[in-house]
Design an enzyme around this catalytic site. Structure first.
Site, PDB file in Angstrom:
ATOM      1  N   SER A 204      29.209  39.578  37.070  1.00 23.82           N
ATOM      2  CA  SER A 204      30.160  40.620  37.460  1.00 23.82           C
ATOM      3  C   SER A 204      30.087  40.812  38.965  1.00 23.82           C
ATOM      4  O   SER A 204      29.003  40.895  39.529  1.00 23.82           O
ATOM      5  CB  SER A 204      29.804  41.932  36.753  1.00 23.82           C
ATOM      6  OG  SER A 204      30.630  42.968  37.226  1.00 23.82           O
ATOM      7  N   HIS A 205      31.226  40.860  39.621  1.00 25.67           N
ATOM      8  CA  HIS A 205      31.221  41.148  41.062  1.00 25.67           C
ATOM      9  C   HIS A 205      32.521  41.772  41.545  1.00 25.67           C
ATOM     10  O   HIS A 205      32.662  42.029  42.740  1.00 25.67           O
ATOM     11  CB  HIS A 205      30.970  39.867  41.864  1.00 25.67           C
ATOM     12  CG  HIS A 205      32.148  38.925  41.841  1.00 25.67           C
ATOM     13  ND1 HIS A 205      32.431  38.131  40.765  1.00 25.67           N
ATOM     14  CD2 HIS A 205      33.121  38.687  42.750  1.00 25.67           C
ATOM     15  CE1 HIS A 205      33.520  37.425  41.024  1.00 25.67           C
ATOM     16  NE2 HIS A 205      33.957  37.744  42.222  1.00 25.67           N
ATOM     17  N   ARG A 206      33.495  42.042  40.654  1.00 17.10           N
ATOM     18  CA  ARG A 206      34.771  42.582  41.119  1.00 17.10           C
ATOM     19  C   ARG A 206      34.547  43.923  41.802  1.00 17.10           C
ATOM     20  O   ARG A 206      33.857  44.798  41.268  1.00 17.10           O
ATOM     21  CB  ARG A 206      35.750  42.800  39.955  1.00 17.10           C
ATOM     22  CG  ARG A 206      36.251  41.549  39.291  1.00 17.10           C
ATOM     23  CD  ARG A 206      37.641  41.140  39.775  1.00 17.10           C
ATOM     24  NE  ARG A 206      37.609  40.360  40.977  1.00 17.10           N
ATOM     25  CZ  ARG A 206      37.338  39.035  41.050  1.00 17.10           C
ATOM     26  NH1 ARG A 206      37.109  38.339  39.973  1.00 17.10           N
ATOM     27  NH2 ARG A 206      37.330  38.429  42.202  1.00 17.10           N
ATOM     28  N   ASP A 281      33.623  39.247  34.829  1.00 13.92           N
ATOM     29  CA  ASP A 281      34.894  39.662  35.430  1.00 13.92           C
ATOM     30  C   ASP A 281      35.347  38.627  36.469  1.00 13.92           C
ATOM     31  O   ASP A 281      36.228  38.898  37.277  1.00 13.92           O
ATOM     32  CB  ASP A 281      34.800  41.077  36.026  1.00 13.92           C
ATOM     33  CG  ASP A 281      33.697  41.210  37.075  1.00 13.92           C
ATOM     34  OD1 ASP A 281      33.242  40.188  37.619  1.00 13.92           O
ATOM     35  OD2 ASP A 281      33.306  42.366  37.357  1.00 13.92           O
TER      36      ASP A 281
END
Ligand code: UD1
Ligand code: UDP
Length: 360
Positions: A204-206, A281
């Site tokens: 996840s990094h959004r 994501d």
């Protein structure tokens, strides 16, 4: 004929590598401008090593910053790197700040811009990437959408058909070029004590997910429930942005989630291809799951890769913990027999064929 490739982040290095290989194998004059948007060893050098890329001719070393600061520094740096060399075309790939600045700098110098992976739309302008996609597509001279659907998005926005060439996505080329090498060289499963088919791989990094403490906590809780219900441990190679936010919001991690540093492409392909499920994501993981026949849950409300959902490889869960767990249940029960939808692995060949036709 001289081609300049601009890149700066992990996914651009991976998705441009087949194009660079194709240019190299045909002895076409080309060079790389690396903006330095990603710079930590495990977000940058490891990919040059794994993908056997030559060093960039220019490294702008812009590093991190606000959107304006980062985009502005890249713009200034690329302009001076382009002025002397005057390539026939500048290629950019995807939707990052590197791509936006690269395209603006080239367009204002009157140099043709080719946009690889054009036409993707999430129709969610809260995403910085969506703003970049729209802007870049509208100042590009040549658009290389991966699918008929992404071509249709471009046509619907009034972009002339004669600028558009559907190519497939270069990620299919990258997976095909590197999967066997990964099978032979990577020992990452034993390094992390994992069994093939016996774990969930998560990333996840959004910005919209990880800069909000309660949302980030919710995502991790969703992963924890999915892990408890399935009995599968979660391995999470963590993006530096996400690690910083876990520390900033003092989130304590569930025992079932193993956080590790980001890994190189050969190790990551191994982790993906042997995972039971992806929960993410990321844009690239939605595609790679589809290509590798590993089901994917996407912790977002929208996707610019709807083809992967339509064929049954991917499911949008939103970001509520229970919804993530429910989507994980659904995708774990699904047979991985979907139809490939991202191209035949010859995207880089098609792109270079088109460049040759225009400029050679
Ligand atoms: C960027 C892209 C995103 C893409 C992602 C791929 C934009 C707007 N975003 O997001 O579309 O999906 O790359 O991973 O261009 N950091 C490090 N080391 C690095 C790079 C970043 O520590 O090598 C940390 C810094 O604290 C930085 C933060 O990560 O502030 C975010 O980096 P940035 O490049 O701004 O955005 P990404 O989240 O990586
Ligand atoms: N990836 C990798 N190591 C990791 C995590 C991801 O090599 O630890 C690769 C992954 O295979 C994919 C790409 O990075 O090709 C996706 O990058 P990211 O999720 O950062 O960006 P996005 O695709 O969302 O723009």
């Amino acid at each position: 004929m001289k081609i300049c490739v601009v890149l700066g982040t992990r996914p651009e290095m991976i998705k441009m590598s087949p194009v660079i290989r194709e240019l190299r194998s045909r002895s076409i004059e080309h060079y790389v401008i690396h903006t330095g948007q990603h710079y930590s060893y495990e977000m940058d050098r490891v990919f040059f090593k794994d993908l056997e890329l030559d060093d960039a001719k220019y490294n702008l070393n812009v590093g991190s910053g606000t959107h304006a600061k980062q985009t502005g520094s890249i713009l200034v740096g690329i302009e001076s790197a382009l002025v002397g060399d005057r390539p026939d075309a500048v290629l950019v790939q995807g939707d990052t700040n590197t791509v936006l600045a690269g395209a603006i700098a080239a367009a204002k110098l009157g140099i043709d811009v080719g946009h690889v992976e054009a036409g993707l739309r999430s129709f969610d302008r809260h995403m910085p990437e969506e703003i970049n996609r729209v802007m870049v597509d509208h100042i590009s001279d040549i658009l290389y959408p991966p699918t008929q659907r992404s071509k249709a998005n471009l046509l619907a926005e009034g972009i002339p058909e004669n600028r558009i060439v559907v190519t497939g996505n270069t990620i299919v080329d990258a997976v095909r070029q590197n999967l066997d090498i990964s099978d032979r060289r990577s020992n990452v499963l034993s390094t992390f004590g994992l069994k093939a088919g016996g774990y969930i791989l998560a990333t996840s990094h959004r910005q919209e997910n990880v800069e909000d403490g309660s949302r980030l906590k919710g995502l991790l809780r969703g992963l924890e429930i999915a892990s408890e219900e399935s009995g599968l441990p979660v391995l999470m190679p963590i993006h530096p942005r996400t690690r910083k936010n876990i520390e900033r919001f003092a989130i304590s991690l569930p025992d079932r989630i193993m956080l590790v540093e980001p890994v190189g492409y050969l190790d990551f392909l191994q982790l993906e291809s042997k995972a039971r499920l992806l929960i993410t994501d990321s844009g690239g993981l939605q595609e790679e799951g589809c290509i590798l026949n590993v089901p994917c849950v996407t912790m977002r409300d929208s996707t610019e890769r709807p083809e992967t959902v339509e064929v049954g490889a991917n499911m949008l869960s939103g970001t509520h913990p229970d919804a993530i767990a429910e989507a994980a249940r659904t995708m774990l029960s699904r047979t991985a027999d979907w139809t490939p939808c991202l191209g035949g692995g010859d995207a880089s060949k098609r792109i270079v064929d088109d460049l040759v036709q225009r400029y050679a």
